[in-house]
Motif scaffolding. Sequence first.
Motif, PDB file in Angstrom:
ATOM      1  N   PHE A   1      19.853  94.852 -60.675  1.00 58.53           N
ATOM      2  CA  PHE A   1      19.196  93.329 -60.947  1.00 58.53           C
ATOM      3  C   PHE A   1      18.291  93.222 -59.913  1.00 58.53           C
ATOM      4  O   PHE A   1      17.957  92.028 -59.963  1.00 58.53           O
ATOM      5  CB  PHE A   1      20.266  92.450 -61.441  1.00 58.53           C
ATOM      6  N   SER A   2      17.642  94.299 -59.047  1.00 63.38           N
ATOM      7  CA  SER A   2      17.006  93.756 -58.134  1.00 63.38           C
ATOM      8  C   SER A   2      15.403  93.780 -58.488  1.00 63.38           C
ATOM      9  O   SER A   2      15.261  94.256 -59.376  1.00 63.38           O
ATOM     10  CB  SER A   2      17.189  94.707 -56.839  1.00 63.38           C
ATOM     11  N   GLU A   3      14.871  92.836 -57.832  1.00 62.29           N
ATOM     12  CA  GLU A   3      13.527  92.640 -58.263  1.00 62.29           C
ATOM     13  C   GLU A   3      12.570  94.017 -57.727  1.00 62.29           C
ATOM     14  O   GLU A   3      11.849  94.251 -58.508  1.00 62.29           O
ATOM     15  CB  GLU A   3      12.773  91.443 -57.403  1.00 62.29           C
ATOM     16  N   THR A   4      13.108  94.689 -56.935  1.00 64.77           N
ATOM     17  CA  THR A   4      12.437  95.832 -56.424  1.00 64.77           C
ATOM     18  C   THR A   4      12.791  96.891 -57.492  1.00 64.77           C
ATOM     19  O   THR A   4      11.735  97.559 -57.826  1.00 64.77           O
ATOM     20  CB  THR A   4      12.975  96.257 -55.004  1.00 64.77           C
ATOM     21  N   THR A   5      14.028  97.000 -58.072  1.00 60.82           N
ATOM     22  CA  THR A   5      14.149  98.272 -58.868  1.00 60.82           C
ATOM     23  C   THR A   5      13.304  97.772 -60.239  1.00 60.82           C
ATOM     24  O   THR A   5      12.732  98.311 -61.076  1.00 60.82           O
ATOM     25  CB  THR A   5      15.543  98.206 -59.282  1.00 60.82           C
TER      26      THR A   5
END
Length: 243
Positions: A23-27
């Motif tokens: 759920f990371s913004e980066t992923t």
Amino acid sequence: MTPEEVAAATALPIAMLGSKYYFSETTNAALAEAGFSGLSGYVGGRGGVLGDVATDVVVSAFALFSPSFIEMGWTQTKEQGTPTDAAAAFAEGLGRWAAETFGHLDGLADFAAAARAVFDATNPMSQPLYAGWRAMPVPDDPAAATGLALKILRELRFGFHVHGLSAVGMTPVEAVVAQLGPEQAQMFGWAGPFPDPEPLKAIHQQAEEITTARMNEVYEAIDADQRAHMAATVTAIAAVVLG
């Protein structure tokens, strides 16, 4: 450190780290750059290593999710691109996330090498997601390689857990309700009414014991110093990412 000790020290943190990179913004940014969004980010990003297969294959691999949930995500994936591209985008995002969050830690190259030795010695047996992720290219960057190793370790334990659930006769809904409760079962796409979790917990614990026993075995592939390093590295990563 013994195989039992490293398995015990790493199981929960590795499981919890999954919620961070999924759920990371980066992923999600890496997935969006490749054209994937919504359920395809999870279903395609995770299951894309299986290739362009029938939906039933993905449903089987994900095991604990409602078939309709997986079908929706797999359909979205194919509408937005190819499953292989979705998995590659997820892997790219996972590597970026790892570099950003814990790339400053020492010993990551040694961790990734020890984990790879575990994977090389642990052949998949009806563990398609583990097999697919194990076959993904290993990044040159130690942090990205460590992020991938954490993902593969998570899929390895998941595969063993599905074996354990089958051995004790639990259905997917029963397994999710026993471990996470009825509310989380809805997040997995299931609709109620749900069974009472209390009578199921003892049965689920039997499956956990089978899972743990299998994970203990895989760490026999590396020596005590490598096990200690793997445990220490996971602990350090968890301290940074989970707080």
